[in-house]
Enzyme design. Structure first.
Site, PDB file in Angstrom:
ATOM      1  N   GLU A 261       0.834  -1.211   0.000  1.00  0.00           N
ATOM      2  CA  GLU A 261       0.000   0.000   0.000  1.00  0.00           C
ATOM      3  C   GLU A 261       0.864   1.256   0.000  1.00  0.00           C
ATOM      4  O   GLU A 261       1.788   1.355   0.798  1.00  0.00           O
ATOM      5  CB  GLU A 261      -0.925  -0.018   1.215  1.00  0.00           C
ATOM      6  CG  GLU A 261      -1.930  -1.166   1.152  1.00  0.00           C
ATOM      7  CD  GLU A 261      -2.928  -1.146   2.295  1.00  0.00           C
ATOM      8  OE1 GLU A 261      -2.799  -0.303   3.219  1.00  0.00           O
ATOM      9  OE2 GLU A 261      -3.852  -1.972   2.278  1.00  0.00           O
ATOM     10  N   HIS A 280      -7.771   1.795   1.420  1.00  0.00           N
ATOM     11  CA  HIS A 280      -7.687   1.452   2.846  1.00  0.00           C
ATOM     12  C   HIS A 280      -8.391   2.533   3.673  1.00  0.00           C
ATOM     13  O   HIS A 280      -7.849   3.051   4.648  1.00  0.00           O
ATOM     14  CB  HIS A 280      -6.231   1.301   3.297  1.00  0.00           C
ATOM     15  CG  HIS A 280      -6.092   0.467   4.536  1.00  0.00           C
ATOM     16  ND1 HIS A 280      -5.000  -0.330   4.782  1.00  0.00           N
ATOM     17  CD2 HIS A 280      -6.901   0.302   5.618  1.00  0.00           C
ATOM     18  CE1 HIS A 280      -5.135  -0.940   5.948  1.00  0.00           C
ATOM     19  NE2 HIS A 280      -6.297  -0.565   6.468  1.00  0.00           N
TER      20      HIS A 280
END
Length: 324
Positions: A261, A280
């Site tokens: 990420e 997220h």
């Protein structure tokens, strides 16, 4: 004055609780090098998801006494290193359960009703898409839930009571709590993946769960089934999921988390039309961000005021070693 390091800025309501009591320093970026440098004289760290407190950070922070997470997950903290150094690791379980559960349900609805496809078709003048009967109803569909903690159980309640979905759950640790519920529990992930119309994952990323959702499980799903992951990217074989989506082995997926990420721009997930993505952000509603920041800051305030913080993740380990 004691120093509190924020790995990233937190909600203003949480920050207000620290102002005047601590020197507040915000890390200028989320790199490991920056965190190591900024933590050298920190008494506390309030840690968001995008940074990691590794053993190296801890070993270079001799004054550090508490790490307070702005979330329930602690997979970005070296718990063993923190415990060995008598450092409290606090988290905020349950504070984001509502926001994450709603996000998951939004993804389920989005996929069931094929909203991305419909939206694109209308914008391109394809009104005939309405006659293709692409969307499905949720009532009577089987929702497989892997992990029936705070978030998973809330998803189960809302989808069962609100949409009439059948719940098929996998969680060997808590199934006794749901004896009186109209849910079915299975001890087999294989059964859950084979029989569910929608599957949603709600488990932490730890050695026992890393890569738990294997290629075999994903490829055993119904071709009409959807997979939702708003837990942690590491629990799933991402390459296998990409292959399943590309080959139309499953109908689609909704992902709020990734193995890396943010995902690299060459990640094939970004180019697939049968997957919906979010950054997220399931826990990051305005309301949840406020709750989480307040609770994370409160743990730091309580500790330095001589009170025991409400949630100490490594409490038992610290007690065994005589730190508590």
């Amino acid at each position: 004055m004691r120093k509190v390091l924020l790995s990233q800025e937190i909600n203003s309501e949480g920050r207000k609780m620290l102002e005047g009591k601590f020197e507040i320093v915000v890390a200028p970026d989320t790199s490991q090098e920056t965190l190591i440098e900024k933590a050298k004289d920190a008494d506390a760290i309030i840690l968001r998801t995008t940074s990691k407190v590794t053993k190296e950070v801890i070993e270079n922070a001799p004054k550090l006494r508490i790490i307070s997470r702005t979330g329930a997950g602690v997979d970005n903290v070296d718990i063993n290193a923190a415990t060995e150094n008598g450092i409290l690791v606090c988290n905020v379980p349950g504070m984001n359960s509502l926001s994450v559960s709603e996000h998951v349900i939004a993804m389920i609805l989005h996929l069931a009703k094929q909203l991305s496809v419909m939206d694109k078709a209308v914008r391109n003048g394809n009104w005939k898409v309405r006659s293709l009967n692409l969307s499905i109803e949720l009532e009577g569909k089987v929702l497989g839930i892997v992990g029936m903690g705070n978030i998973g159980s809330l998803v189960a309640k809302k989808c069962h009571d609100g949409f009439g979905m059948k719940i098929l759950a996998y969680d060997p640790y808590v199934k006794e709590r749901f004896k009186s519920f109209d849910y079915t529990f299975t001890d087999s992930l294989e059964t859950l993946f084979r029989e569910s119309d929608f599957i949603t994952l709600h488990l932490p990323n730890m050695p026992e769960t890393n890569g738990m959702i294997t290629k075999d499980l994903i490829f055993s799903m119904k071709k009409s089934a959807y997979l939702i992951n708003a837990a942690r990217g590491g629990v799933i074989d991402e390459k296998a999921l990409i292959d399943a989506l590309k080959e139309k082995r499953i109908a689609g997926a909704g992902l709020d988390v990734f193995q890396h990420e943010p995902p690299n721009l060459d990640n094939e997930l970004l180019r697939l039309e049968n997957v919906i993505l979010s950054p997220h952000s399931a826990a990051l509603t305005k309301e949840a961000s406020t709750r989480i920041a307040i609770e994370a800051a409160q743990a730091v305030v309580d500790f330095f005021d001589g009170r025991q913080p409400k949630y100490i993740y490594n409490y038992n380990f610290l007690k065994e070693k005589g730190f508590i």
